[in-house]
Design a protein around this motif. Structure first.
Motif, PDB file in Angstrom:
ATOM      1  N   LEU A 107       0.833  -1.214   0.000  1.00 23.09           N
ATOM      2  CA  LEU A 107       0.000   0.000   0.000  1.00 23.09           C
ATOM      3  C   LEU A 107       0.861   1.255   0.000  1.00 23.09           C
ATOM      4  CD1 LEU A 107      -2.785  -0.831   2.638  1.00 23.09           C
ATOM      5  CD2 LEU A 107      -2.767  -1.310   0.187  1.00 23.09           C
ATOM      6  N   ALA A 108       0.311   2.324  -0.568  1.00 20.63           N
ATOM      7  CA  ALA A 108       0.965   3.640  -0.524  1.00 20.63           C
ATOM      8  C   ALA A 108       0.601   4.303   0.803  1.00 20.63           C
ATOM      9  CB  ALA A 108       0.470   4.486  -1.697  1.00 20.63           C
ATOM     10  N   PRO A 109       1.462   5.221   1.295  1.00 21.41           N
ATOM     11  CA  PRO A 109       1.174   5.882   2.580  1.00 21.41           C
ATOM     12  C   PRO A 109      -0.214   6.527   2.642  1.00 21.41           C
ATOM     13  CG  PRO A 109       3.408   6.393   1.869  1.00 21.41           C
ATOM     14  CD  PRO A 109       2.765   5.622   0.740  1.00 21.41           C
ATOM     15  N   ASN A 110      -0.667   7.108   1.510  1.00 26.16           N
ATOM     16  CA  ASN A 110      -1.998   7.748   1.560  1.00 26.16           C
ATOM     17  C   ASN A 110      -3.113   6.715   1.711  1.00 26.16           C
ATOM     18  OD1 ASN A 110      -1.563   6.904  -1.158  1.00 26.16           O
ATOM     19  ND2 ASN A 110      -3.215   8.268  -1.830  1.00 26.16           N
ATOM     20  N   GLN A 111      -2.879   5.501   1.180  1.00 24.81           N
ATOM     21  CA  GLN A 111      -3.896   4.446   1.345  1.00 24.81           C
ATOM     22  C   GLN A 111      -3.936   3.966   2.803  1.00 24.81           C
ATOM     23  OE1 GLN A 111      -2.222   1.869  -1.793  1.00 24.81           O
ATOM     24  NE2 GLN A 111      -4.264   1.913  -2.733  1.00 24.81           N
ATOM     25  N   ILE A 112      -2.748   3.817   3.403  1.00 24.91           N
ATOM     26  CA  ILE A 112      -2.686   3.388   4.810  1.00 24.91           C
ATOM     27  C   ILE A 112      -3.404   4.423   5.690  1.00 24.91           C
ATOM     28  CG2 ILE A 112      -1.129   2.882   6.757  1.00 24.91           C
ATOM     29  CD1 ILE A 112       0.962   2.018   4.588  1.00 24.91           C
ATOM     30  N   ALA A 113      -3.124   5.701   5.415  1.00 21.20           N
ATOM     31  CA  ALA A 113      -3.755   6.769   6.209  1.00 21.20           C
ATOM     32  C   ALA A 113      -5.268   6.761   6.019  1.00 21.20           C
ATOM     33  CB  ALA A 113      -3.171   8.126   5.809  1.00 21.20           C
TER      34      ALA A 113
ATOM     35  N   ASP B 286      -0.965 -16.026   3.279  1.00 15.79           N
ATOM     36  CA  ASP B 286      -0.531 -15.769   4.658  1.00 15.79           C
ATOM     37  C   ASP B 286       0.483 -14.623   4.737  1.00 15.79           C
ATOM     38  OD1 ASP B 286      -2.195 -17.795   5.462  1.00 15.79           O
ATOM     39  OD2 ASP B 286      -0.594 -19.272   5.740  1.00 15.79           O
ATOM     40  N   PRO B 287       1.577 -14.661   3.925  1.00  8.34           N
ATOM     41  CA  PRO B 287       2.542 -13.551   4.023  1.00  8.34           C
ATOM     42  C   PRO B 287       1.915 -12.198   3.656  1.00  8.34           C
ATOM     43  CG  PRO B 287       3.492 -15.394   2.800  1.00  8.34           C
ATOM     44  CD  PRO B 287       2.054 -15.729   3.026  1.00  8.34           C
ATOM     45  N   GLN B 288       0.961 -12.198   2.708  1.00 14.27           N
ATOM     46  CA  GLN B 288       0.306 -10.925   2.344  1.00 14.27           C
ATOM     47  C   GLN B 288      -0.556 -10.409   3.496  1.00 14.27           C
ATOM     48  OE1 GLN B 288      -1.686 -12.114  -1.272  1.00 14.27           O
ATOM     49  NE2 GLN B 288      -0.009 -11.401  -2.576  1.00 14.27           N
ATOM     50  N   GLN B 289      -1.186 -11.320   4.230  1.00 18.86           N
ATOM     51  CA  GLN B 289      -1.980 -10.879   5.390  1.00 18.86           C
ATOM     52  C   GLN B 289      -1.066 -10.271   6.453  1.00 18.86           C
ATOM     53  OE1 GLN B 289      -4.919 -13.569   7.009  1.00 18.86           O
ATOM     54  NE2 GLN B 289      -5.234 -12.333   8.833  1.00 18.86           N
ATOM     55  N   VAL B 290       0.068 -10.928   6.699  1.00 19.21           N
ATOM     56  CA  VAL B 290       1.017 -10.391   7.686  1.00 19.21           C
ATOM     57  C   VAL B 290       1.542  -9.031   7.214  1.00 19.21           C
ATOM     58  CG1 VAL B 290       3.280 -10.763   8.780  1.00 19.21           C
ATOM     59  CG2 VAL B 290       1.634 -12.659   8.628  1.00 19.21           C
ATOM     60  N   ALA B 291       1.878  -8.905   5.930  1.00 19.49           N
ATOM     61  CA  ALA B 291       2.412  -7.635   5.405  1.00 19.49           C
ATOM     62  C   ALA B 291       1.354  -6.531   5.487  1.00 19.49           C
ATOM     63  CB  ALA B 291       2.878  -7.822   3.954  1.00 19.49           C
ATOM     64  N   PHE B 292       0.102  -6.841   5.133  1.00 18.66           N
ATOM     65  CA  PHE B 292      -0.974  -5.845   5.209  1.00 18.66           C
ATOM     66  C   PHE B 292      -1.141  -5.369   6.659  1.00 18.66           C
ATOM     67  CE2 PHE B 292      -5.561  -4.910   5.891  1.00 18.66           C
ATOM     68  CZ  PHE B 292      -5.640  -3.759   5.121  1.00 18.66           C
ATOM     69  N   THR B 293      -1.149  -6.325   7.597  1.00 15.61           N
ATOM     70  CA  THR B 293      -1.351  -5.996   9.014  1.00 15.61           C
ATOM     71  C   THR B 293      -0.226  -5.105   9.532  1.00 15.61           C
ATOM     72  OG1 THR B 293      -2.389  -8.170   9.275  1.00 15.61           O
ATOM     73  CG2 THR B 293      -1.794  -7.015  11.298  1.00 15.61           C
ATOM     74  N   ALA B 294       1.010  -5.399   9.095  1.00 14.83           N
ATOM     75  CA  ALA B 294       2.186  -4.662   9.593  1.00 14.83           C
ATOM     76  C   ALA B 294       2.169  -3.185   9.194  1.00 14.83           C
ATOM     77  CB  ALA B 294       3.466  -5.336   9.106  1.00 14.83           C
ATOM     78  N   ASN B 295       1.314  -2.807   8.227  1.00 12.71           N
ATOM     79  CA  ASN B 295       1.176  -1.383   7.873  1.00 12.71           C
ATOM     80  C   ASN B 295       0.634  -0.557   9.033  1.00 12.71           C
ATOM     81  OD1 ASN B 295       1.895  -1.344   5.074  1.00 12.71           O
ATOM     82  ND2 ASN B 295      -0.037  -2.392   4.625  1.00 12.71           N
ATOM     83  N   PHE B 296      -0.032  -1.228   9.991  1.00 17.42           N
ATOM     84  CA  PHE B 296      -0.771  -0.488  11.014  1.00 17.42           C
ATOM     85  C   PHE B 296      -0.182  -0.616  12.415  1.00 17.42           C
ATOM     86  CE2 PHE B 296      -3.571  -1.926   7.591  1.00 17.42           C
ATOM     87  CZ  PHE B 296      -3.915  -0.690   7.059  1.00 17.42           C
ATOM     88  N   GLY B 297       0.931  -1.316  12.565  1.00 20.31           N
ATOM     89  CA  GLY B 297       1.551  -1.415  13.894  1.00 20.31           C
ATOM     90  C   GLY B 297       2.299  -2.711  14.084  1.00 20.31           C
TER      91      GLY B 297
ATOM     92  N   ALA C 190      -5.275  -6.006  22.550  1.00 20.24           N
ATOM     93  CA  ALA C 190      -5.102  -5.844  21.108  1.00 20.24           C
ATOM     94  C   ALA C 190      -5.732  -4.538  20.631  1.00 20.24           C
ATOM     95  CB  ALA C 190      -5.730  -7.021  20.376  1.00 20.24           C
ATOM     96  N   GLY C 191      -5.116  -3.925  19.626  1.00 20.57           N
ATOM     97  CA  GLY C 191      -5.719  -2.788  18.926  1.00 20.57           C
ATOM     98  C   GLY C 191      -6.586  -3.351  17.804  1.00 20.57           C
TER      99      GLY C 191
ATOM    100  N   ARG D 174      -6.081 -15.269  11.441  1.00 17.50           N
ATOM    101  CA  ARG D 174      -6.165 -14.054  12.237  1.00 17.50           C
ATOM    102  C   ARG D 174      -4.807 -13.423  12.460  1.00 17.50           C
ATOM    103  NH1 ARG D 174      -8.261 -13.366  18.372  1.00 17.50           N
ATOM    104  NH2 ARG D 174      -6.159 -14.070  18.811  1.00 17.50           N
ATOM    105  N   THR D 175      -4.741 -12.111  12.340  1.00 19.95           N
ATOM    106  CA  THR D 175      -3.569 -11.345  12.786  1.00 19.95           C
ATOM    107  C   THR D 175      -4.093 -10.240  13.688  1.00 19.95           C
ATOM    108  OG1 THR D 175      -3.741 -10.192  10.656  1.00 19.95           O
ATOM    109  CG2 THR D 175      -1.911 -11.750  10.889  1.00 19.95           C
ATOM    110  N   SER D 176      -3.263  -9.792  14.630  1.00 25.68           N
ATOM    111  CA  SER D 176      -3.706  -8.660  15.446  1.00 25.68           C
ATOM    112  C   SER D 176      -2.520  -7.812  15.869  1.00 25.68           C
ATOM    113  CB  SER D 176      -4.521  -9.130  16.646  1.00 25.68           C
ATOM    114  OG  SER D 176      -3.760  -9.969  17.459  1.00 25.68           O
ATOM    115  N   LEU D 177      -2.853  -6.612  16.303  1.00 20.51           N
ATOM    116  CA  LEU D 177      -1.831  -5.618  16.646  1.00 20.51           C
ATOM    117  C   LEU D 177      -1.938  -5.221  18.101  1.00 20.51           C
ATOM    118  CD1 LEU D 177      -2.398  -3.266  13.604  1.00 20.51           C
ATOM    119  CD2 LEU D 177      -0.458  -4.786  13.929  1.00 20.51           C
TER     120      LEU D 177
END
Ligand code: OGA
Ligand code: MN
Length: 306
Positions: A25-31, A52-63, A128-129, A283-286
């Motif tokens: 994702l681009a920073p503006n999409q994350i925001a 699975d790796p894409q889910q982990v990568a997507f989640t890591a954008n937020f914390g 969790a957040g 499931r992934t969580s932050l």
């Protein structure tokens, strides 16, 4: 492609389209997603065939990703995924995706507590957040996940009730939610994880300033209150907070990604024919940023009340 969020009900829960979350994702999409989470508390992203790796990568954008307690408590040979960031929300038998869990399977017993209204990992010093669930296989009927808006539930309290809950500190432990369904079969060595932790009952959103009720089936008491009085009070409050007008039920389709903010919503699983049909969610969580501050305040308040 422009990202669009459409509210499902009363400004609660948004459906997000016009974005490919499998790609970086681009920073503006994350925001924009973070703003959406602040507004709607639950976001659903249909038709996202994440690996699975894409889910982990997507989640890591937020914390910072959480390590699952169920994964930690399981012996390594019992784990379906060696990555502890990935939670196995399926009804497969231990180490065998050709069989479903049997009726008295211990993991099935443990997971049944997801049917109680809860906030993920509220039994940790820092809960969790965001939690993210991605659907790989869904059963033909049932198994909706329900979400209750704890901001709307707070807003609907009377001024007197708001004043009453404002300074309360609750004690959370995984033991309390499992006790509720009659589960006590813990592996030895996890006693530290079972100790109650204090959290304030009323949270304030750091950006919007909106207040919410930090309720969860992991709560077993209120600091300074006799236990039966606390449980009766929390039962009434939970009943209030989970009335139909505050609830959104998500009906799963394969490829759905649903993310929610545990600081603003409670959720629960609902029944399906899990002895006959497969349901496979990941499931992934932050870690809940902001909750560490509240946890410190809660500890101070608890000490003052003791
Ligand atoms: C969870 C959870 C609900 C469901 O994974 O934390 O509560 O419907 N899941 O599986
Ligand atoms: Mn949960």
């Amino acid at each position: 492609m422009t990202m669009v969020i459409r509210a499902v009900q009363n400004g609660f829960a948004g459906v997000v389209t016009g974005i490919d979350i499998c790609a970086p994702l681009a920073p503006n999409q994350i925001a924009a997603i973070e703003r959406g989470m602040d507004d709607y508390a639950v976001l659903t992203f249909p038709d996202q065939p994440l690996t699975d790796p894409q889910q982990v990568a997507f989640t890591a954008n937020f914390g910072q990703l959480e390590i699952t307690l169920a994964g930690q408590m399981a012996k390594p040979e019992e784990r379906r995924f060696q990555q502890l960031e990935l939670g196995d929300i399926s009804n497969y038998a231990k180490g065998d995706t050709t069989r479903l869990r049997e009726r008295a399977d211990r993991a099935r017993m443990y997971a049944l507590a997801n049917r109680l209204w809860h906030s993920d990992a509220s039994f940790r010093a820092v809960g969790a957040g965001y939690t993210l669930l991605h659907a790989r296989i869904v059963p033909s009927k049932g198994a909706d996940t329900q979400f209750a808006d704890m901001r709307a539930a707070y807003d609907a309290l009377s001024a007197k009730e708001k004043a009453e809950v404002e300074t309360l500190v609750c004690e959370h432990s995984i033991v309390f939610s499992r006790q509720e369904i009659g589960f006590a079969d813990y592996n030895p060595g996890f006693e530290e994880h079972l100790k109650p932790v204090p959290h304030k009952l009323v949270l304030t959103h750091p950006k919007s300033g909106r207040k919410s009720l930090y309720l969860s089936s992991h709560i077993g008491g209120i600091v300074g209150w006799p236990v039966p009085e606390a449980r009766a009070f929390l039962r009434d409050l939970t009943e209030h907070a989970t009335q139909p007008q505050f609830v959104y039920a998500h009906k799963w389709k394969v490829g759905d990604m649903v993310m929610w903010d545990n600081r603003m919503v409670m959720h629960r699983a609902t029944r399906f024919d899990d002895l006959k049909e497969v349901r496979d969610l990941r499931r992934t969580s932050l870690k809940g940023v902001g909750l560490e501050v509240k946890a410190q305040q809660a500890t101070a308040l608890a000490e003052a009340a003791a």
